[in-house]
Scaffold this active site. Sequence first.
Site, mmCIF file in Angstrom:
data_model
loop_
_atom_site.group_PDB
_atom_site.id
_atom_site.type_symbol
_atom_site.label_atom_id
_atom_site.label_comp_id
_atom_site.label_asym_id
_atom_site.label_seq_id
_atom_site.Cartn_x
_atom_site.Cartn_y
_atom_site.Cartn_z
ATOM 1 N N LYS A 16 -8.842 4.879 -6.109
ATOM 2 C CA LYS A 16 -9.719 5.865 -7.082
ATOM 3 C C LYS A 16 -10.923 6.384 -6.603
ATOM 4 O O LYS A 16 -11.284 7.505 -6.962
ATOM 5 C CB LYS A 16 -9.829 5.325 -8.525
ATOM 6 C CG LYS A 16 -8.333 4.984 -9.068
ATOM 7 C CD LYS A 16 -8.823 4.448 -10.171
ATOM 8 C CE LYS A 16 -7.209 3.830 -11.072
ATOM 9 N NZ LYS A 16 -7.560 2.909 -12.338
ATOM 10 N N GLY A 58 0.602 -1.560 0.196
ATOM 11 C CA GLY A 58 -0.292 -0.038 -0.311
ATOM 12 C C GLY A 58 0.956 0.994 0.363
ATOM 13 O O GLY A 58 1.586 1.170 -0.195
ATOM 14 N N PRO A 59 0.180 2.191 -0.111
ATOM 15 C CA PRO A 59 1.321 3.516 0.295
ATOM 16 C C PRO A 59 1.873 3.886 1.592
ATOM 17 O O PRO A 59 1.387 3.064 2.237
ATOM 18 C CB PRO A 59 -0.227 4.892 -0.303
ATOM 19 C CG PRO A 59 -0.988 4.227 -0.248
ATOM 20 C CD PRO A 59 -0.928 3.062 -0.426
ATOM 21 N N PRO A 60 2.568 4.802 1.086
ATOM 22 C CA PRO A 60 3.416 4.910 2.357
ATOM 23 C C PRO A 60 2.720 5.902 3.566
ATOM 24 O O PRO A 60 1.603 6.534 3.184
ATOM 25 C CB PRO A 60 4.244 6.016 2.047
ATOM 26 C CG PRO A 60 4.444 5.612 0.464
ATOM 27 C CD PRO A 60 3.055 5.680 -0.153
ATOM 28 N N GLY A 61 3.113 5.467 5.029
ATOM 29 C CA GLY A 61 2.360 6.656 5.509
ATOM 30 C C GLY A 61 1.100 5.806 6.382
ATOM 31 O O GLY A 61 0.336 5.914 6.940
ATOM 32 N N VAL A 62 0.430 4.500 5.795
ATOM 33 C CA VAL A 62 -0.888 4.187 6.211
ATOM 34 C C VAL A 62 -0.163 2.737 7.256
ATOM 35 O O VAL A 62 -0.835 2.151 8.052
ATOM 36 C CB VAL A 62 -1.127 3.462 4.742
ATOM 37 C CG1 VAL A 62 -1.709 4.034 3.929
ATOM 38 C CG2 VAL A 62 -0.283 1.751 4.138
ATOM 39 N N SER A 72 -5.478 2.159 -17.618
ATOM 40 C CA SER A 72 -6.931 2.942 -17.454
ATOM 41 C C SER A 72 -7.485 4.116 -17.588
ATOM 42 O O SER A 72 -8.534 4.154 -16.991
ATOM 43 C CB SER A 72 -6.956 2.893 -15.356
ATOM 44 O OG SER A 72 -6.063 4.191 -15.005
#
Length: 959
Positions: free
Chosen positions: A898, A523-527, A855
């Site tokens: 999204k 997942g994205p950083p900082g989660v 996409s």
Amino acid sequence: MAASTGYVRLWGAARCWVLRRPMLAAAGGRVPTAAGAWLLRGQRTCDASPPWALWGRGPAIGGQWRGFWEASSRGGGAFSGGEDASEGGAEEGAGGAGGSAGAGEGPVITALTPMTIPDVFPHLPLIAITRNPVFPRFIKIIEVKNKKLVELLRRKVRLAQPYVGVFLKRDDSNESDVVESLDEIYHTGTFAQIHEMQDLGDKLRMIVMGHRRVHISRQLEVEPEEPEAENKHKPRRKSKRGKKEAEDELSARHPAELAMEPTPELPAEVLMVEVENVVHEDFQVTEEVKALTAEIVKTIRDIIALNPLYRESVLQMMQAGQRVVDNPIYLSDMGAALTGAESHELQDVLEETNIPKRLYKALSLLKKEFELSKLQQRLGREVEEKIKQTHRKYLLQEQLKIIKKELGLEKDDKDAIEEKFRERLKELVVPKHVMDVVDEELSKLGLLDNHSSEFNVTRNYLDWLTSIPWGKYSNENLDLARAQAVLEEDHYGMEDVKKRILEFIAVSQLRGSTQGKILCFYGPPGVGKTSIARSIARALNREYFRFSVGGMTDVAEIKGHRRTYVGAMPGKIIQCLKKTKTENPLILIDEVDKIGRGYQGDPSSALLELLDPEQNANFLDHYLDVPVDLSKVLFICTANVTDTIPEPLRDRMEMINVSGYVAQEKLAIAERYLVPQARALCGLDESKAKLSSDVLTLLIKQYCRESGVRNLQKQVEKVLRKSAYKIVSGEAESVEVTPENLQDFVGKPVFTVERMYDVTPPGVVMGLAWTAMGGSTLFVETSLRRPQDKDAKGDKDGSLEVTGQLGEVMKESARIAYTFARAFLMQHAPANDYLVTSHIHLHVPEGATPKDGPSAGCTIVTALLSLAMGRPVRQNLAMTGEVSLTGKILPVGGIKEKTIAAKRAGVTCIVLPAENKKDFYDLAAFITEGLEVHFVEHYREIFDIAFPDEQAEALAVER
């Protein structure tokens, strides 16, 4: 040795020294040479040093030689008196003028005849020295290597002018014998006499003695050498009458007449200078002078008492007579010469003409030397005492060791090592194959020498082998309620991760045993991927170990080095087992998507064995070289993206998506975790610093829009740090942060608008994208690049140009969309040939950001059709999905990111591929709340949503 009535002559290689018979008798018929030997009657010495160079080397006779030499110097000339004086002086003069006849091979040693020192001798060869100046009445050995200066000194010695001016250079790093300018030296120096010169061919070694201070007036040109006499090679023996006349004629000439007058053109190197004598200021022997003199003598005696290096020579000089003490001029020079002061400090003493001031400066230097001597003595005593204690301790330990060995109270070193290793294994369940290796290595250790390198290698190997926690496991927590409470306490949200861990605990509880698993959080950083792993370890009651493989290029970091290498050690996994002391820890392998590859191998391939549940039960480390069971280890890997993880490695892991947070989740995390932690970090409580929910909401909306909360944590800490500063500085007793004063703490807002277009014009459509940082909105712009020319003859086919730093996949998607849009428009509106004949420019804003992926296909088709029809799409509409050449909408990834990005941008209607329906319905209700979502399979459905009021007739409108 030749003896006569009043004198005894000591013959050297090239000269003789004349001593009185009472001195020879006082020495017991023997004379000390400079090398420390004794010269007996009837023997010769080739020693090059004069008797006065032996002060302090032998018995008290050295002081008598010194006094005798001084007396002879004051008397002027050779040792006068006695029947051998004239002959000895003549022979020495001949030796001094012509060198050593028949000396044979080797250096020529020339001893010069003592002569009357002229009171005025203005023209002198200049010798530049470094570090220590020559003080009057002191001797110094000088080496000269400059060819011009060597020739000049040889000529001066032949002319019976063995006088030089010795001056100190200003730069101690300059090693040259000569200087190019008078500015390079101090102008006050010493008039010195050459007492002995040793010619070594390419250089001269001289013994010079200072006589008085002189000051340079100007530079002189070197006088040319006079032609030698024609009868140079005739026999040296002359009649006494001829020799006497020559000596009278030479002595009748003033030495100053031998120097040439200076010329305007001076040489590049300063070889000759004109000097004048330095005259001391008149002084009276006042009480101050007496006190300074007494203090200098006392300090010298103190230095002698501390430093034995000065003891013999200085005591001999001071015991020769109280004349030294009574002469302040000589005493000041001697005091300065005894010190190791800096060159400029010694030169300052040499230049001083005021005798009381000179005494004071010499005393200052002596005091510094005395303090240095005390420090050296103290350090020497400490070092000596330490060495004595160490030596004494070593002896006692060796004696104690022998006594214990005799009494049977102490075992051999090897026995003690073996006992230590076996003691470690007592409480462990060691596999049989490992125990066999341990026994074999212990037997090998007993045969090796303690000091051999193989002994240390074997001992280190056994140390690692016995440090592994064989069969030792930590007691796991199988209580679901407790585990869930721990996970909820540490993290907000992340339901997928928590559910998977609780499932793991439930299965272990039913089976009655636990097995290792390999999970991968991406997942994205900082989660919170890394921090949730620590919480899982706490919930399961397992030991926690983390290591990062980001940028790792060496396989040995994971699997260890072979023992044959110097400094070999096991890999990270074995180090983890030794540190955690259990065989079932939780190991976090961080940044697995950023692993490198180097010439040492591919670490990602080394992880295949480690992360395979079927193979890691017999993991083989290169260093240990015995199988280790890792089947009980819980491996958790973290990554930002999965594209860069090799497919075989990804196949071995259970992938769990840790998506980003929406604004509501960020607000809850900030209120429950970030703000209390930041307050504790800054030493504040809630009454001192107040942050309302409105402030946090504004902070999230205008400063921290990324998917994670790491930046939000930094901003909260920044607000509280500034609050702490205001409280400590006295500006306020408490601080309340409001939406109105938030900019005073964190500056201007980073995000001022939600999206680029509030109302989208024709040719512009909002798409949805996602990256490692989370989801975002992405606008696709289209415009006419060149006007349509319907009357042009020839090829009227249009074109498409794309910009915005698009990747290869996105460029292909744009070409597919362009082809499909032309076909779609041609099929539904044959009269509209806008896309066929026009030259269109397609751009994706924020050109500095690289963009790639398939996409955006349906978004590009919609933008082209909007431009062709001249009508905008439905407002607050966003879409994502890949389009094929036939118009089929294909599924994409990142639906949660999204959707979060669309809701953050104020979008009310989104279009998703039909195959992504399951991903959308997995989202939390608060994320999908208020969104109108359409799932489509073909682009015709998107067209009906984007252009709701358009009918089939509208497509046929010509532009």
